[in-house]
Design a protein around this motif. Sequence first.
Motif, PDB file in Angstrom:
ATOM      1  N   THR A   1       0.819  -1.206   0.000  1.00 17.71           N
ATOM      2  CA  THR A   1       0.000   0.000   0.000  1.00 17.71           C
ATOM      3  C   THR A   1       0.856   1.260   0.000  1.00 17.71           C
ATOM      4  OG1 THR A   1      -1.678  -1.223   1.261  1.00 17.71           O
ATOM      5  CG2 THR A   1      -1.901   1.171   1.224  1.00 17.71           C
ATOM      6  N   ASP A   2       2.097   1.135   0.434  1.00 18.42           N
ATOM      7  CA  ASP A   2       2.984   2.298   0.564  1.00 18.42           C
ATOM      8  C   ASP A   2       3.544   2.690  -0.802  1.00 18.42           C
ATOM      9  OD1 ASP A   2       4.483   4.321   1.709  1.00 18.42           O
ATOM     10  OD2 ASP A   2       6.188   3.006   2.103  1.00 18.42           O
ATOM     11  N   GLY A   3       2.706   3.387  -1.596  1.00 18.73           N
ATOM     12  CA  GLY A   3       3.166   3.770  -2.922  1.00 18.73           C
ATOM     13  C   GLY A   3       2.883   5.211  -3.283  1.00 18.73           C
ATOM     14  N   LEU A   4       2.146   5.928  -2.423  1.00 18.78           N
ATOM     15  CA  LEU A   4       1.828   7.329  -2.675  1.00 18.78           C
ATOM     16  C   LEU A   4       2.113   8.148  -1.419  1.00 18.78           C
ATOM     17  CD1 LEU A   4      -1.621   7.025  -4.535  1.00 18.78           C
ATOM     18  CD2 LEU A   4       0.653   7.238  -5.541  1.00 18.78           C
ATOM     19  N   ASP A   5       2.376   9.424  -1.618  1.00 15.96           N
ATOM     20  CA  ASP A   5       2.714  10.308  -0.498  1.00 15.96           C
ATOM     21  C   ASP A   5       1.592  10.327   0.539  1.00 15.96           C
ATOM     22  OD1 ASP A   5       4.825  10.818  -2.149  1.00 15.96           O
ATOM     23  OD2 ASP A   5       4.336  12.924  -2.525  1.00 15.96           O
ATOM     24  N   GLY A   6       1.902   9.917   1.749  1.00 12.24           N
ATOM     25  CA  GLY A   6       0.953   9.999   2.848  1.00 12.24           C
ATOM     26  C   GLY A   6      -0.080   8.897   2.900  1.00 12.24           C
ATOM     27  N   LEU A   7      -0.084   7.986   1.933  1.00 18.05           N
ATOM     28  CA  LEU A   7      -1.143   6.976   1.871  1.00 18.05           C
ATOM     29  C   LEU A   7      -1.117   6.059   3.088  1.00 18.05           C
ATOM     30  CD1 LEU A   7      -3.471   5.575   0.480  1.00 18.05           C
ATOM     31  CD2 LEU A   7      -1.835   4.346  -0.967  1.00 18.05           C
ATOM     32  N   VAL A   8       0.030   5.448   3.362  1.00 19.76           N
ATOM     33  CA  VAL A   8       0.115   4.531   4.498  1.00 19.76           C
ATOM     34  C   VAL A   8       0.089   5.284   5.818  1.00 19.76           C
ATOM     35  CG1 VAL A   8       1.714   3.016   5.738  1.00 19.76           C
ATOM     36  CG2 VAL A   8       1.161   2.550   3.360  1.00 19.76           C
ATOM     37  N   SER A   9       0.709   6.455   5.888  1.00 21.78           N
ATOM     38  CA  SER A   9       0.694   7.231   7.132  1.00 21.78           C
ATOM     39  C   SER A   9      -0.742   7.483   7.585  1.00 21.78           C
ATOM     40  CB  SER A   9       1.419   8.565   6.937  1.00 21.78           C
ATOM     41  OG  SER A   9       2.752   8.374   6.531  1.00 21.78           O
TER      42      SER A   9
ATOM     43  N   GLY B   1       0.175   8.614  17.015  1.00 20.81           N
ATOM     44  CA  GLY B   1       0.926   9.856  17.170  1.00 20.81           C
ATOM     45  C   GLY B   1       2.161   9.885  16.291  1.00 20.81           C
ATOM     46  N   ALA B   2       2.891   8.764  16.248  1.00 18.71           N
ATOM     47  CA  ALA B   2       4.132   8.703  15.468  1.00 18.71           C
ATOM     48  C   ALA B   2       3.878   8.893  13.975  1.00 18.71           C
ATOM     49  CB  ALA B   2       4.840   7.373  15.724  1.00 18.71           C
ATOM     50  N   VAL B   3       2.866   8.213  13.434  1.00 20.71           N
ATOM     51  CA  VAL B   3       2.625   8.308  11.994  1.00 20.71           C
ATOM     52  C   VAL B   3       1.987   9.643  11.606  1.00 20.71           C
ATOM     53  CG1 VAL B   3       2.557   5.826  11.586  1.00 20.71           C
ATOM     54  CG2 VAL B   3       0.447   7.022  12.147  1.00 20.71           C
TER      55      VAL B   3
ATOM     56  N   LEU C   1       3.442  12.166   8.991  1.00 25.73           N
ATOM     57  CA  LEU C   1       2.605  12.648   7.894  1.00 25.73           C
ATOM     58  C   LEU C   1       2.840  14.129   7.599  1.00 25.73           C
ATOM     59  CD1 LEU C   1       0.346  11.981   5.864  1.00 25.73           C
ATOM     60  CD2 LEU C   1      -1.321  12.467   7.677  1.00 25.73           C
ATOM     61  N   VAL C   2       3.254  14.883   8.595  1.00 27.13           N
ATOM     62  CA  VAL C   2       3.562  16.301   8.401  1.00 27.13           C
ATOM     63  C   VAL C   2       4.607  16.470   7.298  1.00 27.13           C
ATOM     64  CG1 VAL C   2       4.556  18.359   9.488  1.00 27.13           C
ATOM     65  CG2 VAL C   2       2.960  16.913  10.778  1.00 27.13           C
ATOM     66  N   PHE C   3       5.541  15.529   7.220  1.00 28.85           N
ATOM     67  CA  PHE C   3       6.625  15.608   6.235  1.00 28.85           C
ATOM     68  C   PHE C   3       6.437  14.632   5.071  1.00 28.85           C
ATOM     69  CE2 PHE C   3       8.143  16.951  10.340  1.00 28.85           C
ATOM     70  CZ  PHE C   3       8.831  18.132  10.051  1.00 28.85           C
ATOM     71  N   ASN C   4       5.458  13.733   5.203  1.00 31.48           N
ATOM     72  CA  ASN C   4       5.239  12.703   4.201  1.00 31.48           C
ATOM     73  C   ASN C   4       4.054  13.000   3.289  1.00 31.48           C
ATOM     74  OD1 ASN C   4       3.884   9.450   4.038  1.00 31.48           O
ATOM     75  ND2 ASN C   4       5.804   9.992   3.054  1.00 31.48           N
ATOM     76  N   ALA C   5       3.218  14.004   3.663  1.00 34.03           N
ATOM     77  CA  ALA C   5       2.081  14.378   2.820  1.00 34.03           C
ATOM     78  C   ALA C   5       2.595  14.980   1.514  1.00 34.03           C
ATOM     79  CB  ALA C   5       1.179  15.369   3.550  1.00 34.03           C
ATOM     80  N   HIS C   6       1.785  14.880   0.480  1.00 34.79           N
ATOM     81  CA  HIS C   6       2.176  15.343  -0.854  1.00 34.79           C
ATOM     82  C   HIS C   6       2.441  16.852  -0.890  1.00 34.79           C
ATOM     83  CE1 HIS C   6       2.422  15.110  -5.207  1.00 34.79           C
ATOM     84  NE2 HIS C   6       1.618  16.151  -5.285  1.00 34.79           N
ATOM     85  N   PRO C   7       3.573  17.292  -1.445  1.00 40.74           N
ATOM     86  CA  PRO C   7       4.692  16.488  -1.955  1.00 40.74           C
ATOM     87  C   PRO C   7       5.614  16.050  -0.816  1.00 40.74           C
ATOM     88  CG  PRO C   7       5.134  18.810  -2.325  1.00 40.74           C
ATOM     89  CD  PRO C   7       3.761  18.736  -1.686  1.00 40.74           C
ATOM     90  N   ALA C   8       5.896  14.768  -0.750  1.00 41.21           N
ATOM     91  CA  ALA C   8       6.626  14.197   0.377  1.00 41.21           C
ATOM     92  C   ALA C   8       8.069  14.689   0.427  1.00 41.21           C
ATOM     93  CB  ALA C   8       6.601  12.674   0.285  1.00 41.21           C
ATOM     94  N   LYS C   9       8.507  15.016   1.638  1.00 38.78           N
ATOM     95  CA  LYS C   9       9.905  15.384   1.871  1.00 38.78           C
ATOM     96  C   LYS C   9      10.714  14.175   2.309  1.00 38.78           C
ATOM     97  CE  LYS C   9       8.745  20.138   3.225  1.00 38.78           C
ATOM     98  NZ  LYS C   9       7.281  19.994   2.975  1.00 38.78           N
ATOM     99  N   VAL C  10      10.013  13.107   2.687  1.00 35.70           N
ATOM    100  CA  VAL C  10      10.671  11.877   3.121  1.00 35.70           C
ATOM    101  C   VAL C  10       9.696  10.719   2.950  1.00 35.70           C
ATOM    102  CG1 VAL C  10       9.948  12.149   5.534  1.00 35.70           C
ATOM    103  CG2 VAL C  10      12.004  10.807   5.010  1.00 35.70           C
ATOM    104  N   PHE C  11      10.221   9.528   2.671  1.00 33.58           N
ATOM    105  CA  PHE C  11       9.424   8.309   2.594  1.00 33.58           C
ATOM    106  C   PHE C  11       9.770   7.423   3.791  1.00 33.58           C
ATOM    107  CE2 PHE C  11       9.983   9.006  -2.185  1.00 33.58           C
ATOM    108  CZ  PHE C  11       8.810   9.731  -2.284  1.00 33.58           C
ATOM    109  N   MET C  12       8.797   6.632   4.247  1.00 36.18           N
ATOM    110  CA  MET C  12       9.074   5.729   5.368  1.00 36.18           C
ATOM    111  C   MET C  12       9.874   4.516   4.934  1.00 36.18           C
ATOM    112  SD  MET C  12       5.460   3.788   6.272  1.00 36.18           S
ATOM    113  CE  MET C  12       4.569   5.295   6.610  1.00 36.18           C
TER     114      MET C  12
END
Length: 324
Positions: free
Chosen positions: A173-181, A212-214, A218-229
Amino acid sequence: MMEQVIFFTILLGFLITVLLSPIFIPFLRRLKFGQSIREEGPQSHLKKTGTPTMGGVMILLSIAVTTLIMTAKFSEPTSTTYLLLLVTLGFGLLGFLDDFIKVALKRNLGLTSKQKLLGQIIISIIFYLVISQTGFSTEIHIPLTDFSFDLGWGYALFIIFWLVGFSNAVNLTDGLDGLVSGTAAIAFGAFAVLAWNQSLFEVSIFSVAVVGAVLGFLVFNAHPAKVFMGDTGSLALGGAIAAVAILTKLEIILLIIGGVFVVETLSVIIQVISFKTTGKRVFRMSPLHHHYELVGWSEWRVVVTFWTVGLLCAILGIYIEVWM
């Protein structure tokens, strides 16, 4: 008292990830730990090449620290807490090795499928051996019925299948910015409610620590992502939610609450079977989120739609378990 613990657990998990990210993301960038994008994927994703990955390390650190601190505030941590952390960090370590091989050793496929599967099975067996020493029930309950059946020794195989299966499902499922978060926050939130309803407070604290962690990630992983998990995060989250479902004896309810992960995995299975048997594809691309991208949906629209579906699945799961 417990309500305060839950609130501060989410807050602490969120703050740890948010405060770590501005330090950790530049560190990943300096190490050139950037994501490699597969050429056979959607062409719009090629611009994401080089985005720092392995951000799941921040999620795992936040979950572990938050869980241990807040559980100790409520009561002394028991084997339940350590078992949940064992599964989460164990699957996370597998993901870390996979990511490290990809980004540092430049082997785009990472660990071989056999290596990854072997590691997942070993962690799952350890999980089973620990809970089997506590007289843990080997019965499976079918929701909306009074029917339960005892798997006996077969419960060990079930646990392996559940942990490995959902670990890989979240990974797919982890294929788009913020999807899994987003979907993970919703699913773990639902299980936190159900665990609290059963007075399984350690499981509930762990679950909201993940929320809380995810959300902080998500603050940095939402589109456009600055980092991926990376696999570090996704494999860990998948194993963790399966472990939570098992410890709350809500194994089958996970199929509902984790409906997005299930559908994503089914889309891959259907695509592979269809192509191998008929030479035709059911979807333009699998997993399913890529299909909607190629249909013309924006990445943000796909993600928000899947979050919404995940929320509806979570509400349905809670409703079935608590009120029906």
